[in-house]
Scaffold this motif. Sequence first.
Motif, PDB file in Angstrom:
ATOM      1  N   ILE A  47      43.141  48.340  43.743  1.00 57.53           N
ATOM      2  CA  ILE A  47      42.971  46.982  44.263  1.00 57.53           C
ATOM      3  C   ILE A  47      44.286  46.244  44.028  1.00 57.53           C
ATOM      4  O   ILE A  47      45.087  46.636  43.186  1.00 57.53           O
ATOM      5  CB  ILE A  47      41.821  46.200  43.581  1.00 57.53           C
ATOM      6  CG1 ILE A  47      42.035  46.125  42.069  1.00 57.53           C
ATOM      7  CG2 ILE A  47      40.464  46.779  43.921  1.00 57.53           C
ATOM      8  CD1 ILE A  47      41.064  45.212  41.351  1.00 57.53           C
ATOM      9  N   SER A  48      44.486  45.192  44.781  1.00 59.71           N
ATOM     10  CA  SER A  48      45.628  44.307  44.529  1.00 59.71           C
ATOM     11  C   SER A  48      45.069  42.890  44.493  1.00 59.71           C
ATOM     12  O   SER A  48      43.908  42.669  44.848  1.00 59.71           O
ATOM     13  CB  SER A  48      46.671  44.440  45.642  1.00 59.71           C
ATOM     14  OG  SER A  48      46.222  43.819  46.825  1.00 59.71           O
ATOM     15  N   SER A  49      45.874  41.937  44.094  1.00 60.52           N
ATOM     16  CA  SER A  49      45.386  40.558  44.066  1.00 60.52           C
ATOM     17  C   SER A  49      44.974  40.105  45.467  1.00 60.52           C
ATOM     18  O   SER A  49      44.041  39.330  45.626  1.00 60.52           O
ATOM     19  CB  SER A  49      46.443  39.626  43.484  1.00 60.52           C
ATOM     20  OG  SER A  49      47.633  39.719  44.224  1.00 60.52           O
ATOM     21  N   MET A  50      45.638  40.624  46.500  1.00 67.81           N
ATOM     22  CA  MET A  50      45.313  40.238  47.878  1.00 67.81           C
ATOM     23  C   MET A  50      44.012  40.866  48.382  1.00 67.81           C
ATOM     24  O   MET A  50      43.499  40.462  49.408  1.00 67.81           O
ATOM     25  CB  MET A  50      46.473  40.597  48.802  1.00 67.81           C
ATOM     26  CG  MET A  50      47.752  39.808  48.507  1.00 67.81           C
ATOM     27  SD  MET A  50      47.513  38.022  48.372  1.00 67.81           S
ATOM     28  CE  MET A  50      47.050  37.635  50.039  1.00 67.81           C
ATOM     29  N   THR A  51      43.483  41.823  47.663  1.00 66.34           N
ATOM     30  CA  THR A  51      42.188  42.408  48.016  1.00 66.34           C
ATOM     31  C   THR A  51      41.136  41.308  48.118  1.00 66.34           C
ATOM     32  O   THR A  51      40.254  41.361  48.952  1.00 66.34           O
ATOM     33  CB  THR A  51      41.738  43.427  46.941  1.00 66.34           C
ATOM     34  OG1 THR A  51      42.680  44.492  46.904  1.00 66.34           O
ATOM     35  CG2 THR A  51      40.359  43.987  47.236  1.00 66.34           C
ATOM     36  N   PHE A  52      41.263  40.308  47.273  1.00 66.87           N
ATOM     37  CA  PHE A  52      40.235  39.278  47.164  1.00 66.87           C
ATOM     38  C   PHE A  52      40.598  37.983  47.890  1.00 66.87           C
ATOM     39  O   PHE A  52      39.985  36.947  47.643  1.00 66.87           O
ATOM     40  CB  PHE A  52      39.941  39.019  45.690  1.00 66.87           C
ATOM     41  CG  PHE A  52      39.554  40.272  44.955  1.00 66.87           C
ATOM     42  CD1 PHE A  52      38.332  40.872  45.188  1.00 66.87           C
ATOM     43  CD2 PHE A  52      40.426  40.869  44.059  1.00 66.87           C
ATOM     44  CE1 PHE A  52      37.963  42.035  44.533  1.00 66.87           C
ATOM     45  CE2 PHE A  52      40.066  42.037  43.392  1.00 66.87           C
ATOM     46  CZ  PHE A  52      38.833  42.621  43.637  1.00 66.87           C
ATOM     47  N   SER A  53      41.567  38.026  48.799  1.00 66.45           N
ATOM     48  CA  SER A  53      41.929  36.818  49.543  1.00 66.45           C
ATOM     49  C   SER A  53      40.738  36.332  50.349  1.00 66.45           C
ATOM     50  O   SER A  53      39.972  37.110  50.901  1.00 66.45           O
ATOM     51  CB  SER A  53      43.144  37.063  50.441  1.00 66.45           C
ATOM     52  OG  SER A  53      42.833  37.983  51.447  1.00 66.45           O
ATOM     53  N   GLY A  54      40.572  35.015  50.375  1.00 65.46           N
ATOM     54  CA  GLY A  54      39.459  34.396  51.083  1.00 65.46           C
ATOM     55  C   GLY A  54      38.268  34.108  50.197  1.00 65.46           C
ATOM     56  O   GLY A  54      37.377  33.351  50.584  1.00 65.46           O
ATOM     57  N   LEU A  55      38.224  34.663  49.008  1.00 63.48           N
ATOM     58  CA  LEU A  55      37.067  34.478  48.129  1.00 63.48           C
ATOM     59  C   LEU A  55      37.232  33.224  47.266  1.00 63.48           C
ATOM     60  O   LEU A  55      37.182  33.265  46.043  1.00 63.48           O
ATOM     61  CB  LEU A  55      36.858  35.725  47.261  1.00 63.48           C
ATOM     62  CG  LEU A  55      36.501  36.999  48.028  1.00 63.48           C
ATOM     63  CD1 LEU A  55      36.373  38.181  47.082  1.00 63.48           C
ATOM     64  CD2 LEU A  55      35.224  36.818  48.824  1.00 63.48           C
ATOM     65  N   ASN A  56      37.370  32.097  47.939  1.00 58.73           N
ATOM     66  CA  ASN A  56      37.627  30.823  47.277  1.00 58.73           C
ATOM     67  C   ASN A  56      36.481  30.325  46.417  1.00 58.73           C
ATOM     68  O   ASN A  56      36.680  29.526  45.510  1.00 58.73           O
ATOM     69  CB  ASN A  56      37.958  29.744  48.318  1.00 58.73           C
ATOM     70  CG  ASN A  56      39.103  30.150  49.202  1.00 58.73           C
ATOM     71  OD1 ASN A  56      40.003  30.867  48.774  1.00 58.73           O
ATOM     72  ND2 ASN A  56      39.077  29.710  50.443  1.00 58.73           N
ATOM     73  N   SER A  57      35.263  30.776  46.695  1.00 57.82           N
ATOM     74  CA  SER A  57      34.083  30.303  45.975  1.00 57.82           C
ATOM     75  C   SER A  57      33.553  31.308  44.963  1.00 57.82           C
ATOM     76  O   SER A  57      32.559  31.035  44.288  1.00 57.82           O
ATOM     77  CB  SER A  57      32.956  29.974  46.975  1.00 57.82           C
ATOM     78  OG  SER A  57      33.365  28.953  47.851  1.00 57.82           O
ATOM     79  N   LEU A  58      34.185  32.464  44.865  1.00 58.68           N
ATOM     80  CA  LEU A  58      33.667  33.516  43.995  1.00 58.68           C
ATOM     81  C   LEU A  58      33.692  33.076  42.529  1.00 58.68           C
ATOM     82  O   LEU A  58      34.706  32.620  42.019  1.00 58.68           O
ATOM     83  CB  LEU A  58      34.482  34.803  44.155  1.00 58.68           C
ATOM     84  CG  LEU A  58      33.747  36.071  43.720  1.00 58.68           C
ATOM     85  CD1 LEU A  58      32.622  36.400  44.693  1.00 58.68           C
ATOM     86  CD2 LEU A  58      34.703  37.243  43.625  1.00 58.68           C
ATOM     87  N   VAL A  59      32.536  33.242  41.841  1.00 60.70           N
ATOM     88  CA  VAL A  59      32.440  32.922  40.422  1.00 60.70           C
ATOM     89  C   VAL A  59      32.147  34.158  39.576  1.00 60.70           C
ATOM     90  O   VAL A  59      32.415  34.169  38.382  1.00 60.70           O
ATOM     91  CB  VAL A  59      31.390  31.824  40.128  1.00 60.70           C
ATOM     92  CG1 VAL A  59      31.835  30.492  40.703  1.00 60.70           C
ATOM     93  CG2 VAL A  59      30.019  32.208  40.630  1.00 60.70           C
ATOM     94  N   LEU A  60      31.605  35.216  40.194  1.00 60.52           N
ATOM     95  CA  LEU A  60      31.262  36.439  39.470  1.00 60.52           C
ATOM     96  C   LEU A  60      31.794  37.653  40.216  1.00 60.52           C
ATOM     97  O   LEU A  60      31.523  37.824  41.403  1.00 60.52           O
ATOM     98  CB  LEU A  60      29.740  36.573  39.333  1.00 60.52           C
ATOM     99  CG  LEU A  60      29.212  37.899  38.796  1.00 60.52           C
ATOM    100  CD1 LEU A  60      29.483  38.027  37.298  1.00 60.52           C
ATOM    101  CD2 LEU A  60      27.721  38.040  39.059  1.00 60.52           C
TER     102      LEU A  60
END
Length: 185
Positions: A47-60
Amino acid sequence: MGQTDTSEAAINRYLSYNKITVLMPGVFKDLHTLEWLILENNNIHQISSMTFSGLNSLVLLVLLNNSLTKLDDICQEMPRLNWLDLEGNLIEKIGNASFRSCTMLTVLVLQRNRISYVHGQAFSVLQKLGELDLSNNRLVAIPPNLFVLLEDLLQLNISYNPIEDLQVDHFDKLHKLKSLVNSTC
C-alpha cells in the motif's frame, strides 16, 4: 436490499477474507463519506499513502492479518483516522514518518508483527493517542524518548517482546496511564 442496508453500506465497507494482494493508489477515491474500512484476512502486501486518497471521512481502518512489510505515512489521505489496526502483519520497523499525518489517532494496534526497530520520534505526532499495542514483536530496546509526547496515553502494551531493559524515565510523562502490560516472551 432495504433502505437501511443501502445507507449503512455507504458508511462501512467490509472487504475481509478475500485474496486481495495489492491496493492500488486511488482505489477508494470516490468514497468520500466512508467511515469504516475493514480489510482483514487478505494477503495485502503493498500500500502507499495514496492508496487511501478520497477517504476524507474514514475513522476506522483495519488491516488485520495481511502481509504488509512497511508503512509510508499511512494517514496522509485520511485526516480523520481515529483507529488503526495493523495487527498480524510482517512490519519490521517503524520509521519517523510512518505516522507523520496520523494526528487524530486514538488507537494504534501493532501487535503480532516483526517489529525490531522503532524510531525515537515515530509516535511524536500521536498526541491524542489513548491506546498503543506493541505486543508480540521483536523489540529488544525501546528508544528513551519514545513515549514522551504521549501524555494522553491510557493503555500501553509492550508484552511478549524480548526487551532487555527499561530506562528509569521511560514512563515519566505518562501521567494518565491506567494500564501497562510488560510480560516477557
